[in-house]
Structures are given as structure tokens and as C-alpha cells.
Design a protein around this motif. Structure first.
Motif, PDB file in Angstrom:
ATOM      1  N   ASP A 106       0.819  -1.215   0.000  1.00 40.69           N
ATOM      2  CA  ASP A 106       0.000   0.000   0.000  1.00 40.69           C
ATOM      3  C   ASP A 106       0.857   1.270   0.000  1.00 40.69           C
ATOM      4  N   CYS A 107       1.857   1.305  -0.895  1.00 42.49           N
ATOM      5  CA  CYS A 107       2.766   2.449  -0.968  1.00 42.49           C
ATOM      6  C   CYS A 107       2.261   3.497  -1.962  1.00 42.49           C
ATOM      7  N   ASP A 108       2.590   4.745  -1.672  1.00 39.04           N
ATOM      8  CA  ASP A 108       2.329   5.815  -2.623  1.00 39.04           C
ATOM      9  C   ASP A 108       3.339   5.791  -3.760  1.00 39.04           C
ATOM     10  N   VAL A 109       4.571   5.420  -3.426  1.00 44.07           N
ATOM     11  CA  VAL A 109       5.673   5.375  -4.399  1.00 44.07           C
ATOM     12  C   VAL A 109       6.463   4.093  -4.166  1.00 44.07           C
ATOM     13  N   MET A 110       6.793   3.397  -5.260  1.00 44.40           N
ATOM     14  CA  MET A 110       7.625   2.203  -5.200  1.00 44.40           C
ATOM     15  C   MET A 110       8.879   2.404  -6.037  1.00 44.40           C
ATOM     16  N   LEU A 111      10.044   2.164  -5.441  1.00 41.33           N
ATOM     17  CA  LEU A 111      11.320   2.178  -6.146  1.00 41.33           C
ATOM     18  C   LEU A 111      11.681   0.725  -6.434  1.00 41.33           C
ATOM     19  N   LEU A 112      11.593   0.358  -7.706  1.00 43.71           N
ATOM     20  CA  LEU A 112      11.703  -1.038  -8.111  1.00 43.71           C
ATOM     21  C   LEU A 112      13.005  -1.283  -8.863  1.00 43.71           C
ATOM     22  N   THR A 113      13.521  -2.498  -8.722  1.00 39.57           N
ATOM     23  CA  THR A 113      14.737  -2.872  -9.442  1.00 39.57           C
ATOM     24  C   THR A 113      14.547  -4.257 -10.069  1.00 39.57           C
ATOM     25  N   GLU A 114      15.359  -4.524 -11.111  1.00 40.53           N
ATOM     26  CA  GLU A 114      15.245  -5.751 -11.908  1.00 40.53           C
ATOM     27  C   GLU A 114      13.787  -5.965 -12.312  1.00 40.53           C
ATOM     28  N   VAL A 115      13.301  -5.078 -13.161  1.00 37.14           N
ATOM     29  CA  VAL A 115      11.871  -4.971 -13.453  1.00 37.14           C
ATOM     30  C   VAL A 115      11.561  -5.563 -14.820  1.00 37.14           C
ATOM     31  N   SER A 116      10.654  -6.525 -14.844  1.00 35.68           N
ATOM     32  CA  SER A 116      10.193  -7.110 -16.104  1.00 35.68           C
ATOM     33  C   SER A 116       9.510  -6.049 -16.952  1.00 35.68           C
ATOM     34  N   GLU A 117       9.744  -6.115 -18.270  1.00 38.53           N
ATOM     35  CA  GLU A 117       9.082  -5.167 -19.164  1.00 38.53           C
ATOM     36  C   GLU A 117       7.579  -5.402 -19.239  1.00 38.53           C
ATOM     37  N   CYS A 118       7.091  -6.527 -18.727  1.00 33.26           N
ATOM     38  CA  CYS A 118       5.641  -6.756 -18.694  1.00 33.26           C
ATOM     39  C   CYS A 118       5.015  -6.225 -17.405  1.00 33.26           C
ATOM     40  N   PHE A 119       5.821  -5.565 -16.566  1.00 33.33           N
ATOM     41  CA  PHE A 119       5.318  -4.997 -15.316  1.00 33.33           C
ATOM     42  C   PHE A 119       4.207  -3.994 -15.583  1.00 33.33           C
ATOM     43  N   GLU A 120       3.115  -4.136 -14.894  1.00 33.75           N
ATOM     44  CA  GLU A 120       2.049  -3.140 -14.882  1.00 33.75           C
ATOM     45  C   GLU A 120       1.345  -3.239 -13.541  1.00 33.75           C
ATOM     46  N   LEU A 121       0.894  -2.099 -13.052  1.00 35.58           N
ATOM     47  CA  LEU A 121       0.319  -2.046 -11.718  1.00 35.58           C
ATOM     48  C   LEU A 121      -0.867  -1.089 -11.737  1.00 35.58           C
ATOM     49  N   PRO A 122      -2.085  -1.611 -11.729  1.00 35.59           N
ATOM     50  CA  PRO A 122      -3.271  -0.750 -11.758  1.00 35.59           C
ATOM     51  C   PRO A 122      -3.238   0.284 -10.639  1.00 35.59           C
ATOM     52  N   GLY A 123      -3.550   1.524 -10.993  1.00 36.19           N
ATOM     53  CA  GLY A 123      -3.572   2.612 -10.030  1.00 36.19           C
ATOM     54  C   GLY A 123      -2.264   3.356  -9.917  1.00 36.19           C
ATOM     55  N   TYR A 124      -1.229   2.901 -10.608  1.00 34.03           N
ATOM     56  CA  TYR A 124       0.090   3.533 -10.561  1.00 34.03           C
ATOM     57  C   TYR A 124       0.531   3.944 -11.961  1.00 34.03           C
ATOM     58  N   ALA A 127      11.051  -7.187   0.317  1.00 36.95           N
ATOM     59  CA  ALA A 127      10.667  -5.800   0.059  1.00 36.95           C
ATOM     60  C   ALA A 127      10.675  -5.018   1.374  1.00 36.95           C
ATOM     61  N   TYR A 128      10.793  -3.692   1.246  1.00 34.49           N
ATOM     62  CA  TYR A 128      10.863  -2.819   2.424  1.00 34.49           C
ATOM     63  C   TYR A 128      10.007  -1.582   2.181  1.00 34.49           C
ATOM     64  N   ALA A 129       9.447  -1.051   3.252  1.00 32.46           N
ATOM     65  CA  ALA A 129       8.626   0.155   3.143  1.00 32.46           C
ATOM     66  C   ALA A 129       8.837   1.038   4.362  1.00 32.46           C
ATOM     67  N   ILE A 130       8.686   2.346   4.139  1.00 35.63           N
ATOM     68  CA  ILE A 130       8.770   3.313   5.233  1.00 35.63           C
ATOM     69  C   ILE A 130       7.587   4.268   5.139  1.00 35.63           C
ATOM     70  N   ASP A 131       7.150   4.741   6.284  1.00 34.22           N
ATOM     71  CA  ASP A 131       6.157   5.818   6.361  1.00 34.22           C
ATOM     72  C   ASP A 131       6.873   7.070   6.840  1.00 34.22           C
ATOM     73  N   VAL A 132       6.692   8.176   6.113  1.00 34.67           N
ATOM     74  CA  VAL A 132       7.384   9.404   6.450  1.00 34.67           C
ATOM     75  C   VAL A 132       6.413  10.580   6.517  1.00 34.67           C
ATOM     76  N   SER A 133       6.743  11.503   7.391  1.00 31.80           N
ATOM     77  CA  SER A 133       6.073  12.796   7.426  1.00 31.80           C
ATOM     78  C   SER A 133       7.045  13.809   6.844  1.00 31.80           C
ATOM     79  N   ILE A 134       6.606  14.533   5.819  1.00 29.10           N
ATOM     80  CA  ILE A 134       7.508  15.385   5.045  1.00 29.10           C
ATOM     81  C   ILE A 134       7.559  16.778   5.643  1.00 29.10           C
ATOM     82  N   ASP A 135       8.777  17.237   5.909  1.00 22.64           N
ATOM     83  CA  ASP A 135       9.011  18.605   6.371  1.00 22.64           C
ATOM     84  C   ASP A 135       9.222  19.488   5.146  1.00 22.64           C
ATOM     85  N   THR A 136       8.329  20.450   4.942  1.00 24.92           N
ATOM     86  CA  THR A 136       8.413  21.324   3.759  1.00 24.92           C
ATOM     87  C   THR A 136       8.979  22.696   4.103  1.00 24.92           C
TER      88      THR A 136
END
Length: 218
Positions: free
Chosen positions: A24-42, A206-215
């Protein structure tokens, strides 16, 4: 904002999609990615260079609008998301060879060159398969490469919340990382094991972080 990273090992099917959905990430940084990769909603941006046939080195997937940027290095992909420069990278490992996109004869030299290329574009968020633990035993990369990487992270004023997360191999720390500005608050860090039943669906967790952004510094 919730940010994740995963090395897909060039695989993509319903099992992988289910794991990414569960993160349930807003942004995913992916590596070794198949060219058939697709992700509904992204929206998905694939780096230009092939790692091998039908597999790209890196990609970024985002629920938020993004603008692709030129790859800072052959094994990286970069975008801008709401003013944030977001980069996903694979960095060299001991047996990666001397062919492109790597430059240098040792793991340390190849790491230094790749890190310098990414550092030059000053990412706000940087992650992916760095192939280096940031402390403790070094299994995939080199100690000198680790020093180059840590120095760049410091110069970019980033923190790496995944630095102390476990590798899937016992007694090792993660080589997959997420780095964000030191001014941001990290609310949670977690590992998502790449298992379905008793079988692995990638050789990386896989790994995920939740962050609060300081603007305040924008």
C-alpha cells in the motif's frame, strides 16, 4: 507518504502484484523490473537500459503524478513527484562484471562511479538495490564501496531508515534501501517477506517506510 522498494528479480505475476498491493505504498522504487510490469492505479516509469532481455535495471511506480527525468546512471531511473526528485538504483555487486553500465575494475571503483552519477543529480528520495549493507558484515558489495555510499548519503543530507533492517539471509542486514531527507520524520519501517506459501517469489525481500515530510526548507 509511504515509500517502498523491491527487487523483483525480473519476475512479475499475480503473486508479485498482490505483495505490492499489500504494501500500500504511494511510491515504489523497483529494481530488476520485467518489461511486462504493470500495476493498476500507478503510473510507471522504466529506466532506459536493459539489464538483460525484457528486464530493466530500475523503475519508479507512483500513485501521484510524476514527470520522468533522464536516467542519472545506466542502472537507475529517475522522476519528479510533487517537486521531489526520486531515484531508483541498482548499485554494483562483487560479481557484476566489467560490462556496461559499470565503469571501473573493482567493486569499489564501479560503486564510486555509479554513486557519483546519482549524487550529481541530487535526489530527494533515493533507494533500490544498493547491494551494500550499511553496517556490519559486507556480503554482496565491498567495504570501500560502502564508504563511498555513506559519504554520498551524508553530503546529500539523507537518512537511511532501512539501514538496520534484516536481510532474508540470517545474520545479515538489508542491501535494499530507502533514503529520505534528514529533516523528514520516519514514522515506521518494515520488511515484507517475498514468500508465497513456502516458496520465494524473489531473491530479495521488500521494504517500506512511512514518512512525514518537512516542507519548511522548500
Amino acid at each position: 507518504m509511504r515509500i517502498g522498494t523491491w527487487n523483483l528479480e525480473g519476475r512479475w505475476d499475480a503473486r508479485h502484484r498482490d505483495l505490492v498491493d499489500s504494501m500500500d505504498c504511494d511510491v515504489m522504487l523497483l529494481t530488476e523490473v520485467s518489461e511486462c510490469f504493470e500495476l493498476p492505479g500507478y503510473d510507471v516509469h522504466l529506466g532506459q537500459q536493459l539489464m538483460m532481455p525484457e528486464r530493466r535495471w530500475a523503475a519508479v511506480a507512483s500513485r501521484l503524478p510524476m514527470r520522468p527525468e533522464p536516467d542519472p546512471h545506466g542502472a537507475s531511473a529517475m522522476v519528479v513527484i510533487e517537486g521531489l526528485r526520486v531515484c531508483s538504483s541498482v548499485l554494483p555487486w562483487r560479481s557484476c562484471g566489467t560490462h556496461g553500465p559499470w565503469t571501473g575494475s573493482t567493486t569499489a571503483e564501479k560503486t564510486a562511479e555509479a554513486v557519483a552519477a546519482v549524487e550529481s543529480v541530487r535526489p530527494t528520495v533515493w533507494g533500490g538495490d544498493w547491494n551494500h549493507a550499511l553496517s556490519g558484515r559486507e556480503w554482496a558489495g565491498s567495504m570501500a564501496g560502502r564508504r563511498y555510499l555513506l559519504a554520498a548519503v551524508e553530503r546529500l543530507s539523507l537518512q537511511v531508515p532501512t539501514a538496520w533492517e534484516p536481510h532474508h539471509l540470517e545474520d545479515l542486514l538489508s542491501i535494499d534501501h530507502l533514503a529520505v531527507p534528514q529533516s523528514w520524520t520516519v514514522d515506521a519501517v518494515g520488511r515484507h517477506r517475498a514468500f508465497v506459501g513456502t516458496g520465494r517469489i524473489s531473491d530479495h525481500d521488500a521494504y517500506a517506510i512511512d514518512v512525514s515530510i518537512d516542507t519548511t526548507d522548500d
